[in-house]
Design an enzyme around this catalytic site. Structure first.
Site, mmCIF file in Angstrom:
data_model
loop_
_atom_site.group_PDB
_atom_site.id
_atom_site.type_symbol
_atom_site.label_atom_id
_atom_site.label_comp_id
_atom_site.label_asym_id
_atom_site.label_seq_id
_atom_site.Cartn_x
_atom_site.Cartn_y
_atom_site.Cartn_z
ATOM 1 N N CYS A 13 0.802 -1.168 -0.027
ATOM 2 C CA CYS A 13 0.160 0.052 -0.016
ATOM 3 C C CYS A 13 0.809 1.306 0.045
ATOM 4 O O CYS A 13 1.691 1.491 0.975
ATOM 5 C CB CYS A 13 -0.932 0.056 1.101
ATOM 6 S SG CYS A 13 -1.961 1.435 1.250
ATOM 7 N N LYS A 40 -9.255 -9.672 5.526
ATOM 8 C CA LYS A 40 -9.264 -8.621 6.592
ATOM 9 C C LYS A 40 -9.659 -9.291 7.809
ATOM 10 O O LYS A 40 -10.791 -9.965 7.904
ATOM 11 C CB LYS A 40 -10.302 -7.476 6.173
ATOM 12 C CG LYS A 40 -9.582 -6.792 5.188
ATOM 13 C CD LYS A 40 -10.692 -5.647 4.595
ATOM 14 C CE LYS A 40 -10.255 -5.077 3.466
ATOM 15 N NZ LYS A 40 -11.214 -4.003 2.804
ATOM 16 N N VAL A 53 -6.143 0.461 4.777
ATOM 17 C CA VAL A 53 -4.989 0.852 5.502
ATOM 18 C C VAL A 53 -4.513 1.962 4.987
ATOM 19 O O VAL A 53 -4.996 2.419 3.874
ATOM 20 C CB VAL A 53 -4.191 -0.394 5.649
ATOM 21 C CG1 VAL A 53 -4.439 -1.519 6.163
ATOM 22 C CG2 VAL A 53 -3.750 -0.906 4.112
ATOM 23 N N SER A 71 -4.684 8.357 5.415
ATOM 24 C CA SER A 71 -3.184 8.486 5.559
ATOM 25 C C SER A 71 -2.816 9.979 5.691
ATOM 26 O O SER A 71 -1.810 10.219 6.609
ATOM 27 C CB SER A 71 -2.238 8.124 4.337
ATOM 28 O OG SER A 71 -2.777 8.666 3.132
#
Length: 226
Positions: A13, A40, A53, A71
């Protein structure tokens, strides 16, 4: 307030990499837990409202366990709460400008997702052209300094470093021509690749995992390599 930090991650990611880079630039100790996004765990779904995520779990003595998601939000929290080198400008207007370029980086990732997952040649070319156009805008915004806004590494750099990492593999497969006429972008990419925080944001198995991802999606990109 002292807090322990746990970053819930996925090995490929790029959004996770932003947070890892920010934490490493600040020299902050944290625990990283990689999960399988195709399977998950229940505990993760309870933490992440979007099921995505990264998630930064912040544990404090007064508030207990708090889960932060998205993020850019995580990077801003790291900047606001941790000592070490400043990753955002002090000036409010410059800071807002940096946040806007961070969002632009997210838009680039959207096109990259299409480029690496499509099986259709026409869609691939559309995404390639979209990426070329966006990076041309970045070229205009860059100066002659090593990083986005001068000699100091910033959160904009943390956002773009994982983007450039994709092209390390793509360049081995085919010539996309996206950076051909963009000398400042090429220089920036090379400088970011040297940064210890950037280099250590992924494991040694990252190239193999990315290639396997392309295979699973029967990516047109691999057909160009063939």
């Amino acid at each position: 307030m002292t807090a322990s930090l746990k970053l819930i991650s996925h090995k490929l990611c790029p959004y996770v990499q932003r947070a890892v880079i920010a934490l490493k630039e600040k020299g902050v100790p944290f625990e990283r837990i990689d999960i399988d996004l195709a399977n998950k765990p229940d505990w993760f779904l309870k933490l992440s409202p979007l099921g995505k995520v990264p998630v930064l779990v912040v544990t404090t003595t007064d508030k207990g366990e708090v889960a932060l998601f998205e993020s850019n939000v995580i990077c801003e929290y790291i900047e606001d709460t941790q000592e070490g080198a400043k990753l955002h400008p002090v000036d409010a207007l410059e800071r807002a400008e940096h946040r806007a370029w961070m969002e632009f980086g997210s838009a680039i990732l959207g096109d990259l997702w299409g480029l690496e997952t499509t099986t259709d040649p026409a869609t691939f070319e559309t995404k390639r052209q979209a990426l070329a156009a966006k990076f041309a805008r970045v070229e205009v915004a860059l100066g002659d300094d090593p990083y986005f806004a001068g000699d100091a590494f910033s959160l904009v750099d943390a956002v773009f470093a994982p983007i450039f990492r994709y092209f390390d593999l793509f360049d081995e497969l085919t010539e996309l021509g996206i950076f051909t006429d963009l000398p400042k972008v090429r220089a920036w990419r090379a400088e970011l690749a040297k940064r210890p925080s950037v280099r250590s944001a992924v494991g040694a198995d990252y190239p193999q995992l990315l290639r396997a991802f392309l295979v699973r999606h029967d990516a047109h990109l691999l057909k160009l390599a063939a």
